[in-house]
Write a protein that holds these residues in place. Structure first.
Motif, mmCIF file in Angstrom:
data_model
loop_
_atom_site.group_PDB
_atom_site.id
_atom_site.type_symbol
_atom_site.label_atom_id
_atom_site.label_comp_id
_atom_site.label_asym_id
_atom_site.label_seq_id
_atom_site.Cartn_x
_atom_site.Cartn_y
_atom_site.Cartn_z
ATOM 1 N N THR A 160 -8.288 -3.206 0.539
ATOM 2 C CA THR A 160 -7.025 -3.455 1.237
ATOM 3 C C THR A 160 -5.896 -2.599 0.675
ATOM 4 O O THR A 160 -4.914 -2.325 1.370
ATOM 5 C CB THR A 160 -6.637 -4.941 1.167
ATOM 6 O OG1 THR A 160 -6.523 -5.354 -0.200
ATOM 7 C CG2 THR A 160 -7.680 -5.804 1.864
ATOM 8 N N LYS A 161 -6.037 -2.151 -0.573
ATOM 9 C CA LYS A 161 -5.028 -1.262 -1.162
ATOM 10 C C LYS A 161 -4.963 0.083 -0.442
ATOM 11 O O LYS A 161 -3.988 0.822 -0.595
ATOM 12 C CB LYS A 161 -5.326 -1.041 -2.647
ATOM 13 C CG LYS A 161 -4.974 -2.216 -3.541
ATOM 14 C CD LYS A 161 -5.524 -2.040 -4.948
ATOM 15 C CE LYS A 161 -5.045 -0.758 -5.593
ATOM 16 N NZ LYS A 161 -5.582 -0.608 -6.979
ATOM 17 N N LEU A 162 -5.992 0.410 0.331
ATOM 18 C CA LEU A 162 -5.941 1.638 1.126
ATOM 19 C C LEU A 162 -4.791 1.592 2.124
ATOM 20 O O LEU A 162 -4.159 2.614 2.415
ATOM 21 C CB LEU A 162 -7.257 1.833 1.886
ATOM 22 C CG LEU A 162 -8.502 2.193 1.082
ATOM 23 C CD1 LEU A 162 -9.746 2.022 1.940
ATOM 24 C CD2 LEU A 162 -8.402 3.621 0.560
ATOM 25 N N PHE A 163 -4.522 0.395 2.653
ATOM 26 C CA PHE A 163 -3.570 0.251 3.750
ATOM 27 C C PHE A 163 -2.262 -0.418 3.344
ATOM 28 O O PHE A 163 -1.214 -0.118 3.915
ATOM 29 C CB PHE A 163 -4.210 -0.558 4.881
ATOM 30 C CG PHE A 163 -5.413 0.100 5.490
ATOM 31 C CD1 PHE A 163 -5.267 0.988 6.547
ATOM 32 C CD2 PHE A 163 -6.687 -0.145 5.007
ATOM 33 C CE1 PHE A 163 -6.365 1.611 7.114
ATOM 34 C CE2 PHE A 163 -7.795 0.472 5.566
ATOM 35 C CZ PHE A 163 -7.635 1.355 6.621
ATOM 36 N N LEU A 164 -2.318 -1.343 2.408
ATOM 37 C CA LEU A 164 -1.120 -2.075 2.023
ATOM 38 C C LEU A 164 -0.212 -1.219 1.142
ATOM 39 O O LEU A 164 -0.679 -0.351 0.404
ATOM 40 C CB LEU A 164 -1.508 -3.353 1.277
ATOM 41 C CG LEU A 164 -2.363 -4.361 2.059
ATOM 42 C CD1 LEU A 164 -2.684 -5.561 1.184
ATOM 43 C CD2 LEU A 164 -1.653 -4.796 3.338
ATOM 44 N N GLY A 170 5.930 1.477 -3.091
ATOM 45 C CA GLY A 170 6.208 1.355 -1.665
ATOM 46 C C GLY A 170 5.395 2.302 -0.800
ATOM 47 O O GLY A 170 5.640 2.416 0.400
ATOM 48 N N ARG A 171 4.408 2.965 -1.382
ATOM 49 C CA ARG A 171 3.609 3.946 -0.658
ATOM 50 C C ARG A 171 2.251 3.358 -0.266
ATOM 51 O O ARG A 171 1.727 2.475 -0.945
ATOM 52 C CB ARG A 171 3.402 5.205 -1.508
ATOM 53 C CG ARG A 171 4.701 5.888 -1.906
ATOM 54 C CD ARG A 171 4.449 7.063 -2.832
ATOM 55 N NE ARG A 171 3.827 8.185 -2.139
ATOM 56 C CZ ARG A 171 4.503 9.132 -1.490
ATOM 57 N NH1 ARG A 171 5.829 9.094 -1.447
ATOM 58 N NH2 ARG A 171 3.875 10.127 -0.895
ATOM 59 N N ARG A 172 1.692 3.878 0.829
ATOM 60 C CA ARG A 172 0.346 3.501 1.259
ATOM 61 C C ARG A 172 -0.615 4.608 0.829
ATOM 62 O O ARG A 172 -0.381 5.788 1.119
ATOM 63 C CB ARG A 172 0.280 3.329 2.775
ATOM 64 C CG ARG A 172 1.215 2.282 3.359
ATOM 65 C CD ARG A 172 0.983 2.171 4.859
ATOM 66 N NE ARG A 172 2.047 1.465 5.545
ATOM 67 C CZ ARG A 172 2.094 0.152 5.737
ATOM 68 N NH1 ARG A 172 1.120 -0.601 5.267
ATOM 69 N NH2 ARG A 172 3.106 -0.407 6.390
ATOM 70 N N ALA A 173 -1.715 4.231 0.193
ATOM 71 C CA ALA A 173 -2.685 5.230 -0.265
ATOM 72 C C ALA A 173 -3.239 6.043 0.899
ATOM 73 O O ALA A 173 -3.456 7.251 0.777
ATOM 74 C CB ALA A 173 -3.821 4.542 -1.017
ATOM 75 N N CYS A 174 -3.466 5.406 2.038
ATOM 76 C CA CYS A 174 -4.088 6.094 3.172
ATOM 77 C C CYS A 174 -3.223 7.227 3.718
ATOM 78 O O CYS A 174 -3.736 8.153 4.346
ATOM 79 C CB CYS A 174 -4.423 5.106 4.281
ATOM 80 S SG CYS A 174 -2.992 4.232 4.969
ATOM 81 N N PHE A 175 -1.910 7.186 3.486
ATOM 82 C CA PHE A 175 -1.015 8.233 3.983
ATOM 83 C C PHE A 175 -0.912 9.427 3.039
ATOM 84 O O PHE A 175 -0.280 10.435 3.383
ATOM 85 C CB PHE A 175 0.384 7.667 4.230
ATOM 86 C CG PHE A 175 0.497 6.834 5.475
ATOM 87 C CD1 PHE A 175 -0.424 6.943 6.498
ATOM 88 C CD2 PHE A 175 1.544 5.933 5.627
ATOM 89 C CE1 PHE A 175 -0.319 6.181 7.655
ATOM 90 C CE2 PHE A 175 1.665 5.166 6.780
ATOM 91 C CZ PHE A 175 0.730 5.287 7.794
ATOM 92 N N LYS A 188 5.910 5.005 9.447
ATOM 93 C CA LYS A 188 5.476 4.353 8.216
ATOM 94 C C LYS A 188 4.704 3.051 8.426
ATOM 95 O O LYS A 188 3.925 2.646 7.563
ATOM 96 C CB LYS A 188 6.676 4.100 7.304
ATOM 97 C CG LYS A 188 7.694 3.106 7.864
ATOM 98 C CD LYS A 188 8.832 2.896 6.877
ATOM 99 C CE LYS A 188 9.809 1.831 7.383
ATOM 100 N NZ LYS A 188 10.888 1.598 6.393
ATOM 101 N N ASP A 189 4.906 2.387 9.553
ATOM 102 C CA ASP A 189 4.199 1.132 9.804
ATOM 103 C C ASP A 189 3.145 1.255 10.900
ATOM 104 O O ASP A 189 2.595 0.247 11.352
ATOM 105 C CB ASP A 189 5.196 0.030 10.168
ATOM 106 C CG ASP A 189 6.093 -0.332 8.999
ATOM 107 O OD1 ASP A 189 5.587 -0.370 7.859
ATOM 108 O OD2 ASP A 189 7.300 -0.559 9.216
ATOM 109 N N ASN A 190 2.875 2.475 11.331
ATOM 110 C CA ASN A 190 1.843 2.725 12.339
ATOM 111 C C ASN A 190 0.612 3.299 11.637
ATOM 112 O O ASN A 190 0.570 4.485 11.308
ATOM 113 C CB ASN A 190 2.358 3.691 13.407
ATOM 114 C CG ASN A 190 3.489 3.080 14.219
ATOM 115 O OD1 ASN A 190 3.409 1.922 14.605
ATOM 116 N ND2 ASN A 190 4.538 3.842 14.462
#
Length: 227
Positions: A160-164, A170-175, A188-190
């Motif tokens: 879940t840390k990939l997306f949260l 404040g950063r998302r790992a997936c981005f 940022k929320d899409n």
């Protein structure tokens, strides 16, 4: 109830266990009941399961901050060499360095949601059989031990840390390093459902619309009682 609904399977299994002792010796002891009178039919008997998890839960090998890698990280500096040939398999956490095996669909290092999902579900089922007395070191070499259900929950948290958003940054790992995706209010929320993720930093890679399996993260984000 499950076995009563599959009489042909039970008949074939019973015959195999009775008439093929060499094969029967490879699987779990079917006749030994586990917790709540459950039964286990698996190639991974307890001692084999612990040996497998010993490597899978090692942060120097398969266990990433964001899930289980598809290839051990030990092959980063010392790729596997097939016998006496120049054919090698090395750890590649992100995009593939070769056009073989489907171009950039890299199974030699990244994190793939379907495999991780199956691992988590399998650990939960093994826990149903073995119960809380069966524990493994998590992570390997940490000196801390956990039940299989606790390990499944811990792997879920890593995925879940990939997306949260990281509470600290404040950063998302997936981005990844994309400042546009990380901060722009239009992006940022899409979230994208990437095909796979960097085995070291969780950056989303490959096709960005792979909801067919990366959408499984939605089930993992639900509380366990509602999954």
């Amino acid at each position: 109830d499950l076995l009563r609904a599959a009489p042909e399977f039970v008949a074939r299994m019973t015959w195999l266990l009775a008439n093929r002792p060499r094969l029967a010796a490879l699987v779990s002891h079917w006749q030994e009941p586990g917790q709540a009178a459950t039964r286990l039919l698996s190639l991974l008997r307890g001692h084999r399961l612990k040996r497998l998890l010993y490597r899978m839960l090692d942060t120097a090998e398969f266990l990433s901050d964001y899930g289980v890698r598809s290839l051990s990280r030990v092959y980063l500096d010392k790729p596997y060499v097939f016998r006496d040939t120049d054919i090698t398999v090395g750890y590649q956490p992100a995009e593939s360095s070769t056009d073989l095996f489907g171009g950039n669909s890299n199974w030699r290092g990244p994190i793939w949601l379907p495999i991780n999902f199956l691992i988590i579900e399998s650990l939960q089922r093994f826990h149903h059989y073995y119960g809380d007395d069966f524990k493994v070191e998590y992570p390997t070499h940490s000196g801390q031990y956990a039940t299989l259900l606790e390990v499944a929950d811990a792997l879920t948290a890593r995925l879940t840390k990939l997306f949260l958003r990281d509470p600290a940054t404040g950063r998302r790992a997936c981005f990844g390093d994309s400042e546009l995706l990380q901060h722009d209010p239009n992006f940022k929320d899409n979230l994208f459902f990437h095909e796979y993720f960097n085995g070291d930093n969780g950056h989303g890679l490959g096709a960005s619309h792979q909801t067919g399996w990366t959408g499984l993260i939605a089930k993992l984000l639900q509380p366990r009682g509602h999954r």
